[in-house]
Design an enzyme around this catalytic site. Structure first.
Site, mmCIF file in Angstrom:
data_model
loop_
_atom_site.group_PDB
_atom_site.id
_atom_site.type_symbol
_atom_site.label_atom_id
_atom_site.label_comp_id
_atom_site.label_asym_id
_atom_site.label_seq_id
_atom_site.Cartn_x
_atom_site.Cartn_y
_atom_site.Cartn_z
ATOM 1 N N ASP A 208 0.880 -1.169 0.000
ATOM 2 C CA ASP A 208 0.000 0.000 0.000
ATOM 3 C C ASP A 208 0.920 1.222 0.000
ATOM 4 O O ASP A 208 1.471 1.590 1.038
ATOM 5 C CB ASP A 208 -0.906 -0.022 1.228
ATOM 6 C CG ASP A 208 -1.750 1.242 1.335
ATOM 7 O OD1 ASP A 208 -1.586 2.154 0.499
ATOM 8 O OD2 ASP A 208 -2.571 1.327 2.270
ATOM 9 N N GLN A 211 0.979 6.492 0.777
ATOM 10 C CA GLN A 211 1.694 7.571 1.458
ATOM 11 C C GLN A 211 3.169 7.593 1.084
ATOM 12 O O GLN A 211 3.941 8.347 1.681
ATOM 13 C CB GLN A 211 1.547 7.428 2.985
ATOM 14 C CG GLN A 211 0.115 7.491 3.494
ATOM 15 C CD GLN A 211 -0.492 8.885 3.410
ATOM 16 O OE1 GLN A 211 0.198 9.882 3.166
ATOM 17 N NE2 GLN A 211 -1.799 8.981 3.601
ATOM 18 N N LYS A 234 -3.650 11.871 -3.740
ATOM 19 C CA LYS A 234 -2.665 12.227 -2.714
ATOM 20 C C LYS A 234 -1.335 12.610 -3.355
ATOM 21 O O LYS A 234 -0.392 12.990 -2.658
ATOM 22 C CB LYS A 234 -2.459 11.056 -1.753
ATOM 23 C CG LYS A 234 -3.689 10.721 -0.918
ATOM 24 C CD LYS A 234 -3.378 9.580 0.040
ATOM 25 C CE LYS A 234 -4.613 8.852 0.497
ATOM 26 N NZ LYS A 234 -5.298 9.509 1.603
ATOM 27 N N CYS A 374 -8.754 6.500 10.022
ATOM 28 C CA CYS A 374 -9.035 5.230 9.355
ATOM 29 C C CYS A 374 -8.020 4.161 9.735
ATOM 30 O O CYS A 374 -7.622 3.347 8.891
ATOM 31 C CB CYS A 374 -9.081 5.382 7.825
ATOM 32 S SG CYS A 374 -10.328 6.516 7.275
#
Ligand SMILES: Cc1ncc(COP(=O)(O)O)c(C=O)c1O
Lengths: 418, 145
Positions: A208, A211, A234, A374
């Site tokens: 993932d 970020q 993002k 989250c």
């Protein structure tokens, strides 16, 4: 050329406006979504203004131009990630959430004998610091297939506990899905040992990278992972566009998730065969203008240079952490130095609830996020029901960090008056 | 400052000195509610005797608005009949839906009219309603006993 956030800000129209009665906009919520440079806004609107048509269909000039623009964006993503198989390994989705669900649902569709098929004999591994988007799809796949869900714990100093790596990634592990950088702690997870162990036992590794892709140079080959997911919004791009990258041999074997137009090769009333990757995973008319916008966003980031972007953020994070550490009553929830750490800084102050902190900061023109971000299980394990989170990006500078620190002191005064 | 209309003194006072906090050992009904977007939690005990709310106690954690609201609510509703509580609950819900256009009825809401300012902040309306939603639920469950 030295990196200048002041120059960067000029490319982002939103910084022309003010907040809460004329205050300078201090945007510290890029971890939730980033602001957009003019080039991205224009790329998206130009698509609609000049080239709009359904890609891969229509026998007309607009359809050709739209397809070129859409496929051009795919090529930009492939280069940005260092995709060894080029553009064909890039799948456009609507978001990282969809990319991760695509994987989990597609695996759930895998017939016995397919390498992705899961049963109660298998194990899925995640970590305690996952965003819900990389926890719940696996938790629910585990419930559907009977495969056991296991996870790496987080240590009190906000790192993954890799001491028990062989007990977590067991011989029967088939999937290891982990975050590259925590959206709460800012921790950047070291991948080498995890990738090595996972591959030893024949498991695939899913990253993932929500970020991390926006903030550092990513080379999927060097990272050694098998799949990677991120969201365009993002990374300076539009909402409604996400990416799933995977190795071609794996994408070939993975069954489709969404069925419909554009993803088929042949169809009868009772059966169908699938188009080659990536079309196999892109059913329906995709988010075309948004894909083109993402291409423009990644071009913009490449123009800045991802190494420069990362260096800027590490330096600014160090500056912010050092200043924050001088505030009495502050607790930084995450690593307190810049070692393997990104520009996401979560904190609590005294016993002022984060929602109240956030409200005070907002009154000063400072945008942050508050809550459990989250990542409810992580909040429980760090023993904080909620935090305030400031996240830094290319347009932030020391003035923003100073404003945040001053406003935290202001909040202490404001709520301390009783 | 605009912020002061949100953080009225009486609100912060209830936040710092919550009333009826600490759960009663017995209850007619117990409910627990969370605000999923921010993680605020509350457990509410109600004791109902002959249609009168004889005790309303709670435990919880959350922001000043959510905690002060529960505190004030338990103050207001303790000793009231279920019917009276319905009027008060409705009046508070109307106030919170008013987007800053209503000052609230002090005859019915007493100190809770301080929440009029909160109704101007859409992000905080949910905080102020957490305890009241829990109460609605608890009252229904208690009646079913
Ligand atoms: C680490 C991480 N993973 C996944 C997501 C989900 O991204 P999206 O909501 O864009 O699908 C986020 C977004 O907050 C995130 O920070």
């Amino acid at each position: 050329m030295t990196f200048s956030p002041t120059d960067v800000r000029k490319d982002f129209p939103i910084f022309n406006r003010t907040i809460r009665d004329g205050k300078r906009l201090v945007y510290l919520d890029s971890g939730a979504t980033s602001q957009k440079p003019l080039s991205v806004i224009e790329a998206e609107s130009n698509f609609y203004e000049f080239h709009n048509a359904a890609v891969h269909r229509g026998a007309h000039q607009l359809a050709e131009e739209a397809t070129d623009a859409y496929e051009g964006a795919r090529a930009i993503v492939a280069t940005f990630l260092g995709s060894p198989g080029g553009s064909d390994e890039i799948i456009f989705t609507k978001s990282a959430t969809e990319s991760l669900n695509l994987l989990a649902y597609a695996m759930g569709n895998a017939p016995v004998g397919n390498r992705f098929a899961l049963s109660s004999k298998d194990r899925i591994v995640v970590t305690e610091m996952e965003h819900h988007a990389n926890l719940i799809p696996w938790q629910q796949l585990s419930a559907r297939t009977g495969a056991e869900l296991s996870w790496f714990k987080v240590t009190p100093d906000s790192r993954l506990d890799l001491n028990s790596i062989d007990e977590v990634i067991t011989a029967n592990t088939k999937v290891v899905s982990i975050t590259h950088q925590s959206n709460v702690l800012g921790t950047i997870n070291p991948l080498a040992a995890i990738v090595k162990r996972a591959h030893e036992v024949g498991a695939i590794v899913i990253l993932d990278a929500c970020q991390s892709v926006p903030h550092m140079r990513i080379d999927v080959k060097a990272l050694g992972v098998d799949f990677l997911a991120f969201s365009g919004h993002k990374a300076l791009g539009p909402t409604g566009i996400g990416v799933l990258w995977g190795h071609m041999n794996l994408l070939d074997e993975l069954p489709p998730f969404l069925f419909g137009g554009s993803m088929i090769e042949t169809v009868t009333m009772t059966s169908a065969t699938w188009a080659p990757v990536p079309q196999k995973f892109e059913a329906g008319v995709p988010n075309m203008a948004q894909a083109v916008g993402l291409g423009a966003a990644l071009d913009y980031l490449s123009g800045l240079g991802m190494d420069e972007v990362h260096a800027h953020e590490v330096e600014l994070t160090g500056y912010l952490l050092d200043k924050m550490k001088t505030i009495p009553g502050i607790r930084i929830v995450g690593p307190t130095n810049t070692l393997l750490r990104g520009g996401t800084v979560s904190f609590t102050i005294d016993d002022i609830h984060p929602h109240d902190v956030g409200q005070y900061l907002d009154s000063q023109g400072i945008a942050v996020r508050t809550g459990h971000h989250c990542a409810w299980p992580l909040a429980k394990c760090m023993l904080v029901p909620a935090t305030t989170r400031a996240s830094l990006y290319v347009y932030n500078d020391e003035v923003d960090c100073d404003a945040l620190v001053d406003a935290i002191l202001g909040a202490q005064k404001y709520f301390g008056r009783f | 400052m605009e912020l002061d209309s949100l953080y009225q003194e009486v609100i912060l006072d209830h936040y710092k000195h919550p009333q009826h906090k600490g759960l009663s050992p017995t209850f007619t009904a117990q409910v627990s509610h969370v605000n999923t977007s921010c993680g605020d939690e509350i457990i509410l005990n109600i004791i109902l005797e002959d249609g009168v709310i004889s005790s309303l106690t709670w435990e919880g954690q959350g922001c000043s608005i959510s905690q002060a609201s529960v505190s004030m609510m338990t103050d207001l509703l303790t000793g009231k009949t279920l019917e009276e509580s319905g009027t008060i609950t409705k009046s508070f819900a109307d106030l919170m839906a008013s987007k800053g256009t209503s000052a609230g009825d002090p005859q019915i809401l007493e100190d809770a009219v301080a929440f009029a300012g909160v109704s101007k902040f859409p992000g905080r309306v949910k905080c102020s309603l957490l305890g009241w939603m829990a109460f609605k639920d608890a009252a229904i469950q208690a009646q079913a006993q």
